[in-house]
Design a protein around this motif. Structure first.
Motif, PDB file in Angstrom:
ATOM      1  N   UNK A 194      40.466  48.408  23.622  1.00 48.47           N
ATOM      2  CA  UNK A 194      39.443  47.617  24.314  1.00 48.47           C
ATOM      3  C   UNK A 194      38.057  48.076  23.867  1.00 48.47           C
ATOM      4  N   UNK A 195      37.183  47.118  23.614  1.00 42.86           N
ATOM      5  CA  UNK A 195      35.829  47.476  23.212  1.00 42.86           C
ATOM      6  C   UNK A 195      34.971  47.763  24.437  1.00 42.86           C
ATOM      7  N   UNK A 196      33.866  48.464  24.228  1.00 43.74           N
ATOM      8  CA  UNK A 196      32.945  48.760  25.315  1.00 43.74           C
ATOM      9  C   UNK A 196      32.385  47.465  25.897  1.00 43.74           C
ATOM     10  N   UNK A 197      32.167  47.466  27.204  1.00 42.72           N
ATOM     11  CA  UNK A 197      31.587  46.305  27.865  1.00 42.72           C
ATOM     12  C   UNK A 197      32.390  45.892  29.082  1.00 42.72           C
ATOM     13  N   UNK A 198      31.950  44.798  29.709  1.00 44.55           N
ATOM     14  CA  UNK A 198      32.586  44.305  30.939  1.00 44.55           C
ATOM     15  C   UNK A 198      33.757  43.397  30.598  1.00 44.55           C
ATOM     16  N   UNK A 199      34.912  43.716  31.160  1.00 44.56           N
ATOM     17  CA  UNK A 199      36.122  42.927  30.938  1.00 44.56           C
ATOM     18  C   UNK A 199      36.560  42.325  32.274  1.00 44.56           C
ATOM     19  N   UNK A 200      36.525  41.006  32.356  1.00 41.66           N
ATOM     20  CA  UNK A 200      36.923  40.310  33.576  1.00 41.66           C
ATOM     21  C   UNK A 200      38.444  40.213  33.632  1.00 41.66           C
ATOM     22  N   UNK A 201      39.019  40.437  34.834  1.00 46.98           N
ATOM     23  CA  UNK A 201      40.461  40.372  35.018  1.00 46.98           C
ATOM     24  C   UNK A 201      40.790  39.663  36.334  1.00 46.98           C
ATOM     25  N   UNK A 202      42.028  39.176  36.427  1.00 51.60           N
ATOM     26  CA  UNK A 202      42.497  38.485  37.625  1.00 51.60           C
ATOM     27  C   UNK A 202      43.810  39.114  38.075  1.00 51.60           C
ATOM     28  N   UNK A 203      43.834  39.574  39.309  1.00 50.20           N
ATOM     29  CA  UNK A 203      45.060  40.048  39.948  1.00 50.20           C
ATOM     30  C   UNK A 203      45.719  38.862  40.639  1.00 50.20           C
ATOM     31  N   UNK A 204      47.025  38.703  40.461  1.00 52.07           N
ATOM     32  CA  UNK A 204      47.734  37.588  41.087  1.00 52.07           C
ATOM     33  C   UNK A 204      48.996  38.076  41.783  1.00 52.07           C
ATOM     34  N   UNK A 205      49.235  37.523  42.953  1.00 50.92           N
ATOM     35  CA  UNK A 205      50.531  37.676  43.615  1.00 50.92           C
ATOM     36  C   UNK A 205      51.347  36.437  43.288  1.00 50.92           C
ATOM     37  N   UNK A 206      52.444  36.622  42.581  1.00 52.31           N
ATOM     38  CA  UNK A 206      53.377  35.535  42.305  1.00 52.31           C
ATOM     39  C   UNK A 206      54.447  35.592  43.384  1.00 52.31           C
ATOM     40  N   UNK A 207      54.210  34.874  44.469  1.00 52.22           N
ATOM     41  CA  UNK A 207      55.018  35.044  45.666  1.00 52.22           C
ATOM     42  C   UNK A 207      56.072  33.988  45.908  1.00 52.22           C
TER      43      UNK A 207
END
Length: 319
Positions: A194-207
């Motif tokens: 991963x390069x330096x900087x802000x990395x956006x992520x999404x947590x998901x519940x697959x329910x």
């Protein structure tokens, strides 16, 4: 009611079968007394120390408000008519004292999320229901946003970031039989490139179980297509100390989509949810919904399936 008071209740007093939801409490957690808390659930509360939070945790400490205004139901047609991946309140902001997570490439983080009565299979809400999976999505490069729930697929999966909802949880059964979910955790490892900087992520519940199948040769370590994402929380990781430049080679998961085998051509369904109106194949409405005792099907409403978590036979995809 504040969070510490709720932990004293174990949240059991506020959970109900209709309250099937979750959200991230902390992205990067350390628990110095984790072993003791596991050994004596409810007697020894985990000393959760948080160094990185999800986006805009402005309601932090108020479980009821977060449950109402912060958690995000991906598939509710009224509250999410545009199919957004993130709650609109989860903008790229971090209130004072609730900072963004900072980490080095290759770091392993432990996330904490709410169980809300779903962590126990035999005693959960509802009982004897598999609580499903939790997983994380990422576009593989800094400053790249996931905006639509249609982007939450294996192509944008953070490899390896998938676990059973209750696989790393602390819970107990109260004397009256109700489940008391004390803490749920998920560990995930950031790619080493991963390069330096802000990395956006999404947590998901697959329910919920969907209609798709996993492809030939699927393994437990592959992305699981059989579960449908139901709730999300969005967050960012500020990567520091990297010598890599450009997108990572570690985005996107293995394990192909095996398709919805025969769902639209030969699986019977109940028109309008009525057992007296059974149909099969092309004579049925296009929107299919899996139920515990079979499949219901409905016509479009305003040009689309009327409820979330449908398989659209005209589009041939989960919507």
């Amino acid at each position: 009611m504040q969070l510490l008071q709720l932990l004293g209740l174990g949240l059991a007093a506020l959970t109900a079968p209709a309250a099937a939801h979750t959200w991230i409490e902390c992205v990067s957690t350390t628990v110095p007394n984790l072993d003791a808390a596991r050994s004596s659930p409810g007697t020894v509360l985990p000393n959760n120390v948080c160094s990185g939070y999800p986006r805009n945790k402005a309601l932090d400490g108020n479980w009821i408000d977060e449950s109402t205004f912060y958690s995000w139901n991906l598939n509710h047609p009224d509250t999410n008519p545009n199919g957004l991946a993130c709650n609109p309140t989860q903008t790229n902001q971090y209130p004072p004292g609730k900072p963004m997570t900072t980490a080095k490439p290759g770091a392993t983080l432990m996330m904490r999320f709410w169980g809300n009565g779903h962590s126990s299979y035999p005693y959960g809400l509802p009982p004897n229901k598999d609580p499903g999976l939790v997983r994380i999505y990422w576009k593989g490069a800094k400053e790249q946003e996931i905006t639509s729930k249609s982007e939450l697929t294996g192509a944008n999966w953070l490899p390896g970031a998938q676990a059973n909802f209750s696989g790393n949880s602390i819970w107990r059964r109260l004397p009256d039989g109700r489940p008391d979910d004390i803490a749920n955790y998920m560990q995930f490892t950031l790619p080493a490139d991963m390069e330096n900087g802000r990395h956006m992520m999404v947590f998901a519940w697959a329910g919920e179980r969907g209609f798709l199948n996993n492809g030939p040769g699927w393994k437990e370590t592959d992305y699981n297509n059989e579960w449908v994402n139901t709730y999300t929380t969005c967050f960012d990781v500020m990567v520091e100390g990297s010598g890599h430049q450009g997108p990572s080679a570690g985005s996107g998961g293995s394990g192909g989509d095996g398709g919805a085998a025969d769902m639209c051509s030969s699986t019977p369904c109940r028109r309008g949810g009525m057992s007296s109106a059974a149909c099969t194949g092309g004579s049925c409405p296009p929107c299919r919904y899996r139920k515990a005792d079979g499949v219901d099907c409905y016509e479009y409403k305003d040009g689309k399936c009327p409820f979330g978590n449908a398989f659209d036979c005209l589009l041939n995809k989960q919507v």
